[in-house]
Design a protein around this motif. Sequence first.
Motif, PDB file in Angstrom:
ATOM      1  N   GLU A  92       3.700   8.960  -3.101  1.00  0.00           N
ATOM      2  CA  GLU A  92       4.834   9.701  -2.544  1.00  0.00           C
ATOM      3  C   GLU A  92       4.507  10.216  -1.141  1.00  0.00           C
ATOM      4  O   GLU A  92       5.360  10.169  -0.248  1.00  0.00           O
ATOM      5  CB  GLU A  92       5.241  10.849  -3.467  1.00  0.00           C
ATOM      6  N   ASN A  93       3.292  10.684  -0.954  1.00  0.00           N
ATOM      7  CA  ASN A  93       2.878  11.133   0.376  1.00  0.00           C
ATOM      8  C   ASN A  93       2.898   9.980   1.367  1.00  0.00           C
ATOM      9  O   ASN A  93       3.295  10.155   2.519  1.00  0.00           O
ATOM     10  CB  ASN A  93       1.485  11.764   0.334  1.00  0.00           C
ATOM     11  N   VAL A  94       2.473   8.805   0.935  1.00  0.00           N
ATOM     12  CA  VAL A  94       2.493   7.625   1.799  1.00  0.00           C
ATOM     13  C   VAL A  94       3.936   7.258   2.157  1.00  0.00           C
ATOM     14  O   VAL A  94       4.239   6.931   3.306  1.00  0.00           O
ATOM     15  CB  VAL A  94       1.756   6.440   1.129  1.00  0.00           C
ATOM     16  N   CYS A  95       4.827   7.342   1.185  1.00  0.00           N
ATOM     17  CA  CYS A  95       6.242   7.033   1.445  1.00  0.00           C
ATOM     18  C   CYS A  95       6.881   8.009   2.428  1.00  0.00           C
ATOM     19  O   CYS A  95       7.811   7.645   3.147  1.00  0.00           O
ATOM     20  CB  CYS A  95       7.040   7.014   0.144  1.00  0.00           C
ATOM     21  N   ASP A  96       6.387   9.236   2.473  1.00  0.00           N
ATOM     22  CA  ASP A  96       6.944  10.247   3.375  1.00  0.00           C
ATOM     23  C   ASP A  96       6.475  10.085   4.822  1.00  0.00           C
ATOM     24  O   ASP A  96       7.034  10.711   5.722  1.00  0.00           O
ATOM     25  CB  ASP A  96       6.570  11.650   2.894  1.00  0.00           C
ATOM     26  N   LEU A  97       5.472   9.261   5.068  1.00  0.00           N
ATOM     27  CA  LEU A  97       4.973   9.058   6.427  1.00  0.00           C
ATOM     28  C   LEU A  97       5.977   8.243   7.232  1.00  0.00           C
ATOM     29  O   LEU A  97       6.623   7.336   6.706  1.00  0.00           O
ATOM     30  CB  LEU A  97       3.627   8.331   6.391  1.00  0.00           C
ATOM     31  N   ASP A  98       6.081   8.544   8.520  1.00  0.00           N
ATOM     32  CA  ASP A  98       7.044   7.829   9.358  1.00  0.00           C
ATOM     33  C   ASP A  98       6.577   7.840  10.810  1.00  0.00           C
ATOM     34  O   ASP A  98       5.855   8.739  11.234  1.00  0.00           O
ATOM     35  CB  ASP A  98       8.421   8.471   9.246  1.00  0.00           C
ATOM     36  N   VAL A  99       7.023   6.845  11.552  1.00  0.00           N
ATOM     37  CA  VAL A  99       6.729   6.763  12.975  1.00  0.00           C
ATOM     38  C   VAL A  99       7.840   7.471  13.749  1.00  0.00           C
ATOM     39  O   VAL A  99       8.866   7.865  13.174  1.00  0.00           O
ATOM     40  CB  VAL A  99       6.592   5.292  13.433  1.00  0.00           C
ATOM     41  N   SER A 100       7.655   7.608  15.044  1.00  0.00           N
ATOM     42  CA  SER A 100       8.675   8.251  15.866  1.00  0.00           C
ATOM     43  C   SER A 100       9.915   7.364  15.951  1.00  0.00           C
ATOM     44  O   SER A 100       9.871   6.173  15.658  1.00  0.00           O
ATOM     45  CB  SER A 100       8.129   8.537  17.265  1.00  0.00           C
ATOM     46  N   GLU A 101      11.008   7.956  16.371  1.00  0.00           N
ATOM     47  CA  GLU A 101      12.285   7.243  16.402  1.00  0.00           C
ATOM     48  C   GLU A 101      12.228   5.990  17.277  1.00  0.00           C
ATOM     49  O   GLU A 101      12.748   4.944  16.902  1.00  0.00           O
ATOM     50  CB  GLU A 101      13.384   8.181  16.901  1.00  0.00           C
ATOM     51  N   HIS A 102      11.548   6.060  18.427  1.00  0.00           N
ATOM     52  CA  HIS A 102      11.493   4.894  19.310  1.00  0.00           C
ATOM     53  C   HIS A 102      10.583   3.780  18.778  1.00  0.00           C
ATOM     54  O   HIS A 102      10.592   2.674  19.308  1.00  0.00           O
ATOM     55  CB  HIS A 102      11.110   5.289  20.740  1.00  0.00           C
ATOM     56  N   TYR A 140      -6.422   8.111   5.632  1.00  0.00           N
ATOM     57  CA  TYR A 140      -6.624   9.552   5.472  1.00  0.00           C
ATOM     58  C   TYR A 140      -7.393  10.116   6.659  1.00  0.00           C
ATOM     59  O   TYR A 140      -8.345   9.497   7.135  1.00  0.00           O
ATOM     60  CB  TYR A 140      -7.430   9.855   4.204  1.00  0.00           C
ATOM     61  N   ARG A 141      -6.950  11.274   7.122  1.00  0.00           N
ATOM     62  CA  ARG A 141      -7.748  12.110   8.024  1.00  0.00           C
ATOM     63  C   ARG A 141      -8.226  13.260   7.164  1.00  0.00           C
ATOM     64  O   ARG A 141      -7.417  14.066   6.696  1.00  0.00           O
ATOM     65  CB  ARG A 141      -6.924  12.624   9.199  1.00  0.00           C
ATOM     66  N   ASP A 142      -9.510  13.287   6.925  1.00  0.00           N
ATOM     67  CA  ASP A 142     -10.089  14.238   5.980  1.00  0.00           C
ATOM     68  C   ASP A 142      -9.376  14.065   4.628  1.00  0.00           C
ATOM     69  O   ASP A 142      -9.437  12.995   4.052  1.00  0.00           O
ATOM     70  CB  ASP A 142     -10.032  15.669   6.521  1.00  0.00           C
ATOM     71  N   GLU A 143      -8.653  15.050   4.149  1.00  0.00           N
ATOM     72  CA  GLU A 143      -7.996  14.969   2.844  1.00  0.00           C
ATOM     73  C   GLU A 143      -6.497  14.710   2.943  1.00  0.00           C
ATOM     74  O   GLU A 143      -5.785  14.778   1.943  1.00  0.00           O
ATOM     75  CB  GLU A 143      -8.239  16.265   2.058  1.00  0.00           C
ATOM     76  N   THR A 144      -6.011  14.393   4.141  1.00  0.00           N
ATOM     77  CA  THR A 144      -4.573  14.259   4.367  1.00  0.00           C
ATOM     78  C   THR A 144      -4.187  12.811   4.637  1.00  0.00           C
ATOM     79  O   THR A 144      -4.746  12.181   5.543  1.00  0.00           O
ATOM     80  CB  THR A 144      -4.155  15.121   5.586  1.00  0.00           C
ATOM     81  N   PRO A 145      -3.216  12.263   3.878  1.00  0.00           N
ATOM     82  CA  PRO A 145      -2.736  10.916   4.206  1.00  0.00           C
ATOM     83  C   PRO A 145      -1.926  10.957   5.503  1.00  0.00           C
ATOM     84  O   PRO A 145      -1.014  11.767   5.651  1.00  0.00           O
ATOM     85  CB  PRO A 145      -1.861  10.526   3.018  1.00  0.00           C
ATOM     86  N   VAL A 146      -2.302  10.070   6.444  1.00  0.00           N
ATOM     87  CA  VAL A 146      -1.679  10.095   7.767  1.00  0.00           C
ATOM     88  C   VAL A 146      -1.161   8.725   8.203  1.00  0.00           C
ATOM     89  O   VAL A 146      -0.545   8.606   9.266  1.00  0.00           O
ATOM     90  CB  VAL A 146      -2.648  10.640   8.839  1.00  0.00           C
ATOM     91  N   GLY A 147      -1.403   7.691   7.389  1.00  0.00           N
ATOM     92  CA  GLY A 147      -0.965   6.360   7.779  1.00  0.00           C
ATOM     93  C   GLY A 147      -1.055   5.382   6.622  1.00  0.00           C
ATOM     94  O   GLY A 147      -1.416   5.753   5.497  1.00  0.00           O
ATOM     95  N   PHE A 148      -0.746   4.126   6.932  1.00  0.00           N
ATOM     96  CA  PHE A 148      -0.624   3.109   5.882  1.00  0.00           C
ATOM     97  C   PHE A 148      -0.992   1.734   6.427  1.00  0.00           C
ATOM     98  O   PHE A 148      -0.660   1.391   7.565  1.00  0.00           O
ATOM     99  CB  PHE A 148       0.824   3.093   5.382  1.00  0.00           C
ATOM    100  N   PHE A 149      -1.660   0.957   5.585  1.00  0.00           N
ATOM    101  CA  PHE A 149      -1.972  -0.450   5.839  1.00  0.00           C
ATOM    102  C   PHE A 149      -1.515  -1.292   4.667  1.00  0.00           C
ATOM    103  O   PHE A 149      -1.592  -0.851   3.510  1.00  0.00           O
ATOM    104  CB  PHE A 149      -3.490  -0.669   5.899  1.00  0.00           C
ATOM    105  N   MET A 150      -1.111  -2.511   4.941  1.00  0.00           N
ATOM    106  CA  MET A 150      -0.948  -3.529   3.904  1.00  0.00           C
ATOM    107  C   MET A 150      -1.363  -4.860   4.508  1.00  0.00           C
ATOM    108  O   MET A 150      -0.932  -5.212   5.605  1.00  0.00           O
ATOM    109  CB  MET A 150       0.496  -3.625   3.402  1.00  0.00           C
ATOM    110  N   TRP A 151      -2.251  -5.557   3.794  1.00  0.00           N
ATOM    111  CA  TRP A 151      -2.604  -6.898   4.219  1.00  0.00           C
ATOM    112  C   TRP A 151      -2.488  -7.840   3.045  1.00  0.00           C
ATOM    113  O   TRP A 151      -2.482  -7.425   1.886  1.00  0.00           O
ATOM    114  CB  TRP A 151      -3.969  -6.967   4.885  1.00  0.00           C
ATOM    115  N   VAL A 152      -2.363  -9.131   3.364  1.00  0.00           N
ATOM    116  CA  VAL A 152      -2.091 -10.154   2.355  1.00  0.00           C
ATOM    117  C   VAL A 152      -3.078 -11.292   2.531  1.00  0.00           C
ATOM    118  O   VAL A 152      -3.254 -11.808   3.649  1.00  0.00           O
ATOM    119  CB  VAL A 152      -0.643 -10.679   2.488  1.00  0.00           C
TER     120      VAL A 152
END
Length: 145
Positions: free
Chosen positions: A14-24, A51-63
């Motif tokens: 859920e925390n990962v889903c809440d992450l977002d980039v800027s509007e542009h 994660y930065r320390d204990e906080t989720p701050v981004g996301f990766f997916m590779w195939v």
Amino acid sequence: MEITLQEVTKANYENVCDLDVSEHQQDYVACNMWSLVESMFNQNHTTRAIYRDETPVGFFMWVREDTNKVSIWRFMVDSKYQGQGIGRAALQIALEEIKAVENIQQIEICYNPNNPVAKDFYGSFGFIEIGMDEDNEDMLAVITL
């Protein structure tokens, strides 16, 4: 500040889903929720929370496309955490993890050719642009191992 990649699990999705980039940047990055759904219903998809320390701050997916090639499909850092070196550190960790996969000879990434920082950023890791993808929409860049 410690940057790590961690599996996306029931405890953090859920925390990962809440992450977002800027509007542009919205046109450059797919939704994390969609990416997680996609990974659940397709084989060979690997997802990682940045994660930065204990906080989720981004996301990766590779195939893993085949026995020799991995494609990075998703890579984002939340807008609140950009410009802090997190993306650079996270991509280095991801590339090390991908390179450790048996038989991998090529890592590829696609990005919008209008993205003003992508070419130099990915190039600094050794990605070499080889032209537009098969849909003629995104620039394809590769690292050959």
